[in-house]
Design an enzyme around this catalytic site. Sequence first.
Site, PDB file in Angstrom:
ATOM      1  N   ASP A   1      30.553  65.991  -6.467  1.00  0.00           N
ATOM      2  CA  ASP A   1      29.569  65.151  -5.794  1.00  0.00           C
ATOM      3  C   ASP A   1      29.955  65.140  -4.307  1.00  0.00           C
ATOM      4  OD1 ASP A   1      31.785  63.615  -5.643  1.00  0.00           O
ATOM      5  OD2 ASP A   1      30.980  61.893  -6.690  1.00  0.00           O
TER       6      ASP A   1
ATOM      7  N   LYS B   1      25.514  68.844 -10.596  1.00  0.00           N
ATOM      8  CA  LYS B   1      26.384  67.684 -10.698  1.00  0.00           C
ATOM      9  C   LYS B   1      26.074  66.885 -11.965  1.00  0.00           C
ATOM     10  CE  LYS B   1      27.475  63.181  -9.895  1.00  0.00           C
ATOM     11  NZ  LYS B   1      26.816  61.960 -10.393  1.00  0.00           N
TER      12      LYS B   1
END
Length: 209
Positions: free
Chosen positions: A133, A114
């Site tokens: 996310d 991420k």
Amino acid sequence: MRIAEKLALAYPDAACSLVFSNPFQLVIATILSAQCTDKRVNQVTGPLFRRWPDAESLAAAAPREIERMIRSTGFYRAKARNIRGCAESIHARHGGEVPDRLEDLVKLPGVGRKTANVVLGTAMGRAEGIVVDTHVGRISRRLGLTSTREAVKAERELVAVVPKRHWIAWSHWLIEHGRAVCRARRPDCGRCVLGRLCRKVGVERPAAE
DNA sequence: ATCCCGAGGG
DNA sequence: CCCTCTGGAT
């Protein structure tokens, strides 16, 4: 492409809200942003980067002192260890420059897929995928694109549905949508622009309209 | 009380 | 897959 078009209308100005002036600062700020609002991250990065503006200086900083400065962002012990470790690695193994390949970024302590995608897309103009996310993963599941929690699968499915250019912008749109409308609890389906494009998988109780 | 714009480790 | 790490917001 329908999903992306609708999101673009809903969130025309979605963008990274972290304050940074170079890739190194964005790596650090993004690590600090885990489980923490960007507003608070921006409050601590001011003093942090004034004291340690680059990888070399942060690598030499006293861990205790780093911890004190970032305490309010939560997980401060692990984050202090990670950002210092990042600085060490960037300084010693990458000549002081943040690496620009996903495989190298992910090797930095505290940097997962991420964070690596955020840095590549936001500071380097080299987005290689959609940032997944918790919000984006949840959207993917509710849309019916994925059924598991594996972020890599969600990323693959979303990449197939979103225009190839400007992936980082689409990522910010998705994140904002997940935060504001497609919330974990009581999603505001009445205000969602996706409407019938969503299968509402696992949506137990949407907010009243 | 419960969740968060995660990552690492078991 | 599960758990832990932490403070802050709601």
